[in-house]
Write an enzyme that holds these catalytic residues in place. Structure first.
Site: not given
Length: 973
Positions: A464, A557
């Site tokens: 991320e 995710e």
């Protein structure tokens, strides 16, 4: 004379806190060595961490049990000196005149001083780098050597804010180290920040010439008919004279019976100047139609053994190196149809269904045995990719070895995560680690360590987040693709058209697999780095099938619940942690779960999301106690994760290219996002995934109620049909359909027919649906899928009285034993009367596994088990023993019952048989591999189950069977 090769130094280590040792490293390795585990010295865990050593010696409570982690002093409060430790060992090594020896540390966290026989070396910083010291001139002539290592914690261990959070105060992000150690929303802080000699220590004995970091690359031509093995290796002449060498490369493949076939043997003469480091590239080795390595579910994981040896004139064999190698090609590009990243292996698209991997154990108690279990579990779930998350570690070669063996593609991230590198509260340092050169040194060394594994599919800069610009640029340059491996368009697939290059692909640092700058960039999530992964909570199962659920082609995710079984709660928490959540009714009709403090500490995720998702456990009725709560949680786990994967698969290639579940396992005793717990017991979600991710699969779209057939293989399915049967709680079959013969194209999900039972006259509020995809020619089952369903707006509360049903079962068992390994073949049959004769012969799609002929056959007598509540058998059911007359090692148990219907949610477990034991003692034998578990059987149906496990010395195993409507355990001792 020492033997050429590597010797691990993994036993006999002692450790002591540095502040309690009033001796120098020189003294410890000359005149004042420790004589044994007497204060302040203790037996040490090497490889391992300081905290692991303290736990091994019972000097700290178990940080994974209850709230005991709170009783261990944190490095922020103790200071770094408290977790600065000496590690000491002795070893035997006596060399001849022309031999050389290296002392190798495959990883230390974070820096160290090494003393060998009074000589000091300072090891530089960095958790992810190898250290190799030439100690030839330091070894004692008599072969007795003393080694002491002073290990220092990370420079910036940080503090844990009262509110906790992702990565604590983010200070650990300033070091090139694992960033999860300050705690996360799934993990409590690791008090020593993983300080220690956490990976392998070894001695490497060579002759005058040493081999280092060979690079193996395969290239393909003529639609994979022609293949070449490219190899480049580094060589170092440590002698003071010119080394006349024979450099050999041999490629073998193992045939049946451990017989090896030599595929190639090439020898090259070389002269290496004294003291020189040279790089040598072998001429490419040609292979015609080699056996290819395929991901799990697409074919075999064929592996060749590549061995490189160097012989020196006047000395003989000087060094050798070997590695298992898989011929395969991985391509990746952004798919035009979906916008998601698409992976191809050997020219075939792979629909990615996998999971996020943190690390095996939070105290870095890593072992080949644990890795093997972990990776086999993922293969058993039919997964084909694991993402090694950037806040964890660079996974070890043993992890990759088993990914190679079991066919798990690996996405390996470097050590950047946005929470510690640019955001969070407080806002973390956006420029990554303080020492960018150190980061790149660790990155390049990690690439060399792992690049030869066929399972390694891609490198990713961070989680991320992207690395700082200079690091990102350097990684892009280091990991640029060789022209052979640049993505090809759909219309241009002739490798001969590629530009010729004089540079052999094995001369690149990697060059064979892509680099992506971050986990939400370039075909992952929205591709732009916006927070478009997730969600991470309980969902309505039907929502996974809706077009609005997720808008992008590849979700890296998406997560949910992960409650383990009750035995795990009892084994990892004191009695006050056995209290189940309070269910608080809200004014809007939803339920809020209020869990006990120990569950909160272990990061429990509720099974409700007020205002969005009704409590999924409460759908079965209010849980009465821990056993009831955990059993109902397993029902939800199964439905939740099967629906997640089936929802993604329903739009394979039309909307999605892949999904990775957050997350598959926990490196500690956490209560969220896992398919097996830290003790290695699977949740029912494991088997929901196993079902949903079958390469060939039949499923129910929970949004449209259309039955769909999934074909992820490269071959068309022809002459197949689907059988759909509904079973009510009275044991009747009110709905039955068999389709016409079907053909399903490769790589397609095909809607077949609407399941109209809910729209029929007077449908039952709760019912079971059994789907079977079968070959029309021989009725062989290709896929079987069992659902329990309720009408729209309803619930499953009618399943509560269904627990009282007495369904007759017949259980046949056959046991094979080899040493401490047991393999048990079970057949469980629901012998209740079928309501009609119109259904197919009931078979299972689970094939009996083949057992080797070298197993020893043993008879095992089935016995009535002991239930925890010591229920009266009486009228509930009577158990009859019937021994088969044929001398085939089989044992049969028939469990009489008065009812017809579905034997619901049966599950096996394996225990140590003990005549006496403490109340509540955990008797489970773990890990256990089941070919299936948490299964249900309609009348007349038989399910073959294979169970394999190892038992500790002196333990007799007891296999038990329990179920939703079967509470008297059937046991086989």
């Amino acid at each position: 004379m020492a033997v050429i090769g590597k010797t691990r130094l993994d036993s006999g280590w002692l450790a002591a806190r540095s502040t309690e040792v009033n001796l120098t490293g020189v003294q410890l390795t000359t005149t004042h060595p420790p004589t044994g585990p007497s204060s302040p010295w203790m037996q040490a865990a090497v490889p391992g961490t300081v905290l692991g050593t303290l736990l091994k010696n019972n000097l700290v409570p178990d940080p994974f049990y209850g709230l005991e982690n709170e009783a261990i002093i944190d490095i922020a409060d103790s200071g770094r000196e408290y977790y600065t430790f000496w590690f000491f060992t002795t070893f035997q090594c006596k060399l001849s005149g022309s031999e050389h020896v290296d002392l190798n540390f495959r990883a230390i966290n974070y820096s160290a001083e090494v003393y060998l026989n009074g000589h000091k070396n300072v090891l530089p910083k960095g958790m992810f780098r190898r250290h190799s010291l030439d100690v030839t001139d330091i070894l004692h002539p008599n072969g007795q050597n003393m080694l002491a290592v002073l290990v220092h914690p990370p420079d910036h261990p940080g503090k844990i804010p009262p509110e906790g959070g992702q990565g604590g105060d983010h200070e650990i992000g300033k070091d090139v180290a694992a960033q999860y150690v300050e705690g996360w929303d799934w993990m409590a802080p690791i008090r020593d920040r993983n300080t220690g000699i956490w990976d392998e220590v070894s001695l490497s004995v060579t002759g005058p010439v040493k081999i280092s970091d060979p690079h193996l690359v395969s290239s393909f031509f003529d639609n994979y008919k022609r293949a070449y093995l490219h190899t480049t290796t580094e060589l170092e002449n440590r002698s003071a004279w010119v080394a006349e060498c024979l450099l050999n490369i041999q490629v073998t493949t193992e045939l049946e019976g451990r017989i090896c076939l030599v595929e190639h043997l090439h020898t090259q003469n070389l002269s290496i100047p004294p003291g020189a480091h040279v790089q040598y590239t072998f001429p490419p080795l040609f292979f015609y139609k080699p056996n290819l390595w395929w991901p799990n579910g697409m074919g075999k994981q064929s592996l060749y053994n590549v061995e490189i040896t160097v012989e020196v004139k006047g000395f003989g064999e000087s060094d050798s190196w070997s590695h298992l190698f898989g011929f395969r090609k991985i391509e990746s590009y952004i798919d035009n149809a979906t916008g998601g990243r698409l992976f191809k292996v050997n020219g075939h698209p792979v629909f990615i269904r996998g999971g996020n991997w943190i690390l095996s154990d939070g105290l870095l108690r890593l072992s080949k045995k644990r890795y093997k279990t972990d990776i086999k579990f993922h293969a058993d779930m039919n997964f084909n990719m694991l993402r090694c998350w950037g806040g964890g570690i660079a996974e070890r070669p043993e992890f990759y070895h088993y990914c190679d063996i079991y066919g798990l593609l690996v996405w390996q991230e470097f050590w950047i995560t946005g929470d510690c590198d640019g955001r969070g509260i407080p806002v973390s340092n956006p420029n990554g680690p303080l020492d960018h050169d150190l980061f790149m040194l660790c990155s390049r060394d990690t690439i060399k360590l792992l690049r030869n594994h066929p399972s390694l599919a891609l490198w990713v800069g961070g989680n991320e987040q992207t690395p700082p610009d200079d690091i990102n640029t350097a990684l892009k340059n280091d990991l640029k693709l060789h022209p052979y491996f640049q993505s090809l368009s759909e219309t241009r697939n002739a490798l001969e058209d590629l530009p010729m290059t004089s540079e052999d692909p094995s001369q690149y640092l990697d060059g064979t697999r892509i680099y992506i700058q971050g986990s939400m960039w370039d075909g992952f999530a929205d591709g732009k780095g916006d927070f478009t992964d997730g969600p991470y909570e309980i969902q309505n199962p039907e929502d996974f099938f809706k077009d609005s659920f997720y808008n992008y082609g590849f979700n890296p995710e998406v997560g949910s619940v992960g409650m383990p079984v009750a035995a795990t709660i009892r084994a990892t928490m004191p009695p006050e942690g056995w209290q189940i959540p309070l269910l608080k009714k809200l004014s809007n009709g939803y339920t809020e779960e209020i869990s006990n403090p120990i569950w909160e500490y272990h990061k429990y995720i509720p099974y409700s999301k007020p205002s969005l998702v009704h409590d999924q456990i409460e759908l079965y009725g209010s849980p009465k106690d821990l056993d009831d709560f955990c059993e109902k949680a397993q029902l939800v786990n199964y439905i939740q994760y099967r629906a997640l994967l089936e929802g993604w698969t329903s739009r394979m290639w039309t909307k999605y290219t892949g999904v990775l579940i957050w997350k598959t396992q926990n490196p500690w005793t956490g209560l969220r996002g896992q398919f097996y717990d830290h003790l290695h017991d699977q949740t029912a979600g494991f088997y929901g995934c196993r079902c949903a991710a079958e390469p060939i699969h039949v499923q129910l779209n929970l949004a449209t109620y259309f039955i769909e057939v999934v074909n992820t293989t490269s071959d068309e399915l022809s002459d197949v049909a689907v059988e759909a049967s509904v079973w009510d709680l009275e044991g009747t079959c009110p709905y039955y359909k068999v389709t016409e013969k079907l053909s399903v194209p490769p790589k397609r999900t095909l809607p077949i027919i609407e399941m109209k039972y809910p729209k029929s006259k007077n449908p039952k509020p709760v019912y079971f649906l059994l789907l079977k995809l079968f070959n029309a020619s021989d009725y062989g089952i290709l896929s079987r899928n069992f659902y329990w369903l309720h009408l729209p707006g309803g619930d499953y509360k009618l399943l509560e009285p269904y627990r009282k049903k007495k369904i007759p079962l017949k259980i046949t068992s056959k046991v094979l034993i080899k040493g401490s390994t047991y393999e048990i073949q079970m057949n469980v049959e629901n012998t209740s009367k079928k309501p009609t004769n119109k259904s197919l012969i009931y078979k299972s799609n689970v094939a009996d596994e083949q057992i080797g002929n070298d197993y020893e056959m043993h008879m095992m007598e089935p016995l009535q088990g002991w239930s925890e509540e010591r229920r009266e058998v009486g009228f509930l059911q009577r158990i009859y023993r019937h021994f088969s007359r044929a001398d085939d090692g089989l044992r049969v148990v028939e469990m009489n019952g008065n009812d017809s219907g579905v034997a619901f949610f049966l599950h096996f477990s394996v225990h140590a048989a003990r005549k006496e034991g403490k109340e509540g003692e955990d008797t489970r034998i773990l890990p256990v591999h089941y070919s299936d578990n948490y299964f249900s059987l309609v009348p007349g149906e038989t399910m073959p189950i294979t169970i394999s496990f190892e038992v500790p010395p002196g333990v007799t195993p007891r296999v038990t069977l329990r179920g939703w409507n079967y509470h008297n355990e059937h046991s086989v001792c």
